[in-house]
Design an enzyme around this catalytic site. Structure first.
Site, PDB file in Angstrom:
ATOM      1  CE1 TYR A 134       1.133   2.218   8.744  1.00 33.91           C
ATOM      2  CE2 TYR A 134       0.072   3.998   9.967  1.00 33.91           C
ATOM      3  CZ  TYR A 134       0.165   3.217   8.837  1.00 33.91           C
ATOM      4  OH  TYR A 134      -0.703   3.430   7.786  1.00 33.91           O
TER       5      TYR A 134
ATOM      6  NE  ARG B  67      -1.765   1.817   3.499  1.00 36.37           N
ATOM      7  CZ  ARG B  67      -1.574   1.677   4.819  1.00 36.37           C
ATOM      8  NH1 ARG B  67      -2.194   0.734   5.492  1.00 36.37           N
ATOM      9  NH2 ARG B  67      -0.776   2.493   5.470  1.00 36.37           N
TER      10      ARG B  67
ATOM     11  CG  HIS C 272      -6.086   2.492   6.454  1.00 38.56           C
ATOM     12  ND1 HIS C 272      -6.279   1.222   5.940  1.00 38.56           N
ATOM     13  CD2 HIS C 272      -7.270   2.843   7.018  1.00 38.56           C
ATOM     14  CE1 HIS C 272      -7.513   0.821   6.205  1.00 38.56           C
ATOM     15  NE2 HIS C 272      -8.141   1.789   6.844  1.00 38.56           N
TER      16      HIS C 272
HETATM   17  C1  LIG Z   1     -15.151  -6.546  10.916  1.00 35.91           C
HETATM   18  C2  LIG Z   1     -14.315  -5.304  10.915  1.00 35.91           C
HETATM   19  N1  LIG Z   1     -13.427  -5.082  11.914  1.00 35.91           N
HETATM   20  C3  LIG Z   1     -12.671  -3.955  11.903  1.00 35.91           C
HETATM   21  C4  LIG Z   1     -12.802  -3.042  10.902  1.00 35.91           C
HETATM   22  C5  LIG Z   1     -11.954  -1.767  10.918  1.00 35.91           C
HETATM   23  N2  LIG Z   1     -10.982  -1.760   9.843  1.00 35.91           N
HETATM   24  C6  LIG Z   1     -11.198  -1.092   8.703  1.00 35.91           C
HETATM   25  S1  LIG Z   1      -9.976  -1.288   7.586  1.00 35.91           S
HETATM   26  C7  LIG Z   1      -9.113  -2.295   8.635  1.00 35.91           C
HETATM   27  C8  LIG Z   1      -7.800  -2.886   8.191  1.00 35.91           C
HETATM   28  C9  LIG Z   1      -7.979  -3.924   7.145  1.00 35.91           C
HETATM   29  O1  LIG Z   1      -6.738  -4.300   6.617  1.00 35.91           O
HETATM   30  P1  LIG Z   1      -6.616  -5.225   5.368  1.00 35.91           P
HETATM   31  O2  LIG Z   1      -7.631  -6.312   5.424  1.00 35.91           O
HETATM   32  O3  LIG Z   1      -5.205  -5.617   5.249  1.00 35.91           O
HETATM   33  O4  LIG Z   1      -7.059  -4.298   4.143  1.00 35.91           O
HETATM   34  P2  LIG Z   1      -6.357  -2.982   3.584  1.00 35.91           P
HETATM   35  O5  LIG Z   1      -7.008  -1.812   4.277  1.00 35.91           O
HETATM   36  O6  LIG Z   1      -4.904  -3.071   3.839  1.00 35.91           O
HETATM   37  O7  LIG Z   1      -6.693  -2.976   2.140  1.00 35.91           O
HETATM   38  C10 LIG Z   1      -9.779  -2.460   9.840  1.00 35.91           C
HETATM   39  C11 LIG Z   1      -9.283  -3.235  10.981  1.00 35.91           C
HETATM   40  C12 LIG Z   1     -13.742  -3.302   9.882  1.00 35.91           C
HETATM   41  N3  LIG Z   1     -13.916  -2.483   8.852  1.00 35.91           N
HETATM   42  N4  LIG Z   1     -14.473  -4.442   9.906  1.00 35.91           N
END
Ligand SMILES: Cc1ncc(C[n+]2csc(CCOP(=O)(O)OP(=O)(O)O)c2C)c(N)n1
Ligand SMILES: [Mg+2]
Length: 379
Positions: free
Chosen positions: A291, A278, A282
């Site tokens: 971080y 990425r 975020h």
């Molecule tokens: C069930 C749930 N728990 C927590 C969140 C909060 N949250 C939003 S994005 C994220 C990180 C997700 O990371 P990843 O799956 O690696 O996807 P990326 O954002 O890197 O594309 C979190 C914990 C959420 N959206 N849904």
């Protein structure tokens, strides 16, 4: 179908090694004109994945250039307050464009909030693709017309939806494949495992593409998972597994095309892990310098998927300066159109918030909607 041992869960147990990913991630393109991707090339045997044609690589290049410019524009619009927030796809264009290109129009895509480049690559109007981030409660595009589920924010819940849809379509006699885009962090969710287990048992025609971009917000992959890699998680569920250099558009397209067509032919589900990064925060509301180091981000900038495809195509004599300029000009016009259309305030009806939530809305919600409408008339 590839050399599959069988199509039932019991048959899968006969030869578990067939479900294992390749020893090193599948890779085709050299690293930005600096020779072959050394990490991936070591020990790589002859690939079972057919290299995409020059025509499809050129299409992928144009879509990646367009997608990157669109994504950049969306980030700017978030900074200007035109979008509530924007989770950028920067650095993940090879994965998202290849996902769109590997599918037929009749297949289904299940994207997350991160995947706006996959949406526009599938032909969805860019303004419709940004509707959710603009603050409207509803999906801006027609999921049935585009065979693309609404962007999923709850992590991994859509993986089960993709499995169910794929199974349902097969029961109806259709040859539809579903492809779910999943993040590395989402693979720690129970829904991901339930979806994989169900897909394995049903032998559903579904492909899970995990874009392992190294982070779940600020949580690095090393703190997310102790397995040798995410692709290994498929083996435990009898799901054929593979991993690929996610910044190599040719490799991602080759693996996904094989996976999709194998699933369509009855080979069962696939889990593909794409190693990517990425390159952006975020979301537009994050500060990654808290971080991760600048040196890490710089290392990945050298693996930029758009520059990498461009230099490979130039090296093969498939892309000229004029072609590059034309792709950039097309992307610029696309971004200008998005800017112009998003500068007009949308005409939203707040009372529509409860539309499309229930087939038959319960009485108490109907009451709330009526009182909201009455309140709006008084304003
Ligand atoms: C069930 C749930 N728990 C927590 C969140 C909060 N949250 C939003 S994005 C994220 C990180 C997700 O990371 P990843 O799956 O690696 O996807 P990326 O954002 O890197 O594309 C979190 C914990 C959420 N959206 N849904
Ligand atoms: Mg991630």
């Amino acid at each position: 179908m590839l050399d599959m041992p069988g199509h039932t869960a019991a048959e899968n147990r006969a030869e578990p090694s067939i479900w294992l990913p390749s020893h090193v991630p599948v890779s085709i393109l050299p690293l930005n004109g600096k020779g072959r991707n050394i990490d991936a090339a070591q020990g790589q045997e002859e690939s079972p994945y057919a290299e995409p044609s020059p025509g499809s690589l050129l299409t992928a290049y144009r879509k990646m250039v367009l997608g990157r410019r669109f994504d950049e524009q969306a980030t700017a619009l978030a900074r200007q307050g035109r979008l509530a927030v924007h989770p950028s796809s920067l650095g993940q264009e090879a994965c998202q464009v290849a996902a769109a290109l590997a599918l037929r129009a009749t297949d289904w895509l299940f994207p997350t909030y991160r995947d706006c480049v996959a949406l526009v690559s599938r032909g969805i109007d860019p303004v419709e693709a940004l509707t959710l981030l603009r603050g409207d409660a509803h999906c801006g595009y027609d999921p049935v017309r585009h065979r693309t589920a609404p962007q999923c924010t709850p992590l991994a819940t859509h993986a089960a939806h993709a499995t169910g849809l794929a199974h349902g379509e097969r029961l109806k006699g259709a040859d539809t494949v579903a492809l779910a885009l999943v993040g590395d962090g989402a693979t720690s969710e129970g829904d991901f495992h339930e979806a994989l287990n169900l897909a394995g048992v049903l032998r559903a025609p579904v492909v899970f593409l995990v874009q392992n971009n190294g982070y779940a917000i600020s949580v690095p992959f090393s703190e997310q998972c102790a397995a040798p890699g995410l692709a290994y998680k498929g083996v435990g569920y009898g799901v054929r597994s593979e991993h690929v250099d996610g910044n190599d558009a040719a490799a991602v397209l080759a693996v996904l095309t094989t996976a999709v067509e194998d699933a369509r032919a009855g080979g069962g589900p696939w889990l593909v892990e794409a190693h990517t990064y990425r390159m952006a925060p975020h979301t537009s509301a994050d500060d990654p310098s808290r971080y991760r180091t600048a040196a890490e981000a710089d290392r990945w900038r050298d693996r930029d998927p758009v520059a990498r495809l461009e230099s490979a195509l130039r090296e093969r004599g498939l892309l000229t300066d004029e072609d590059v300029k034309a792709a950039a000009a097309e992307a610029e016009a696309y971004a200008a159109d998005v800017r112009e259309r998003l500068s007009v305030d949308p005409d939203l009806d707040p009372a529509s918030l409860l539309d499309h939530v229930f087939g038959a809305p319960p009485a108490h919600l109907m009451e709330q909607q009526s009182s909201l409408r009455a309140g709006l008339e008084d304003c």
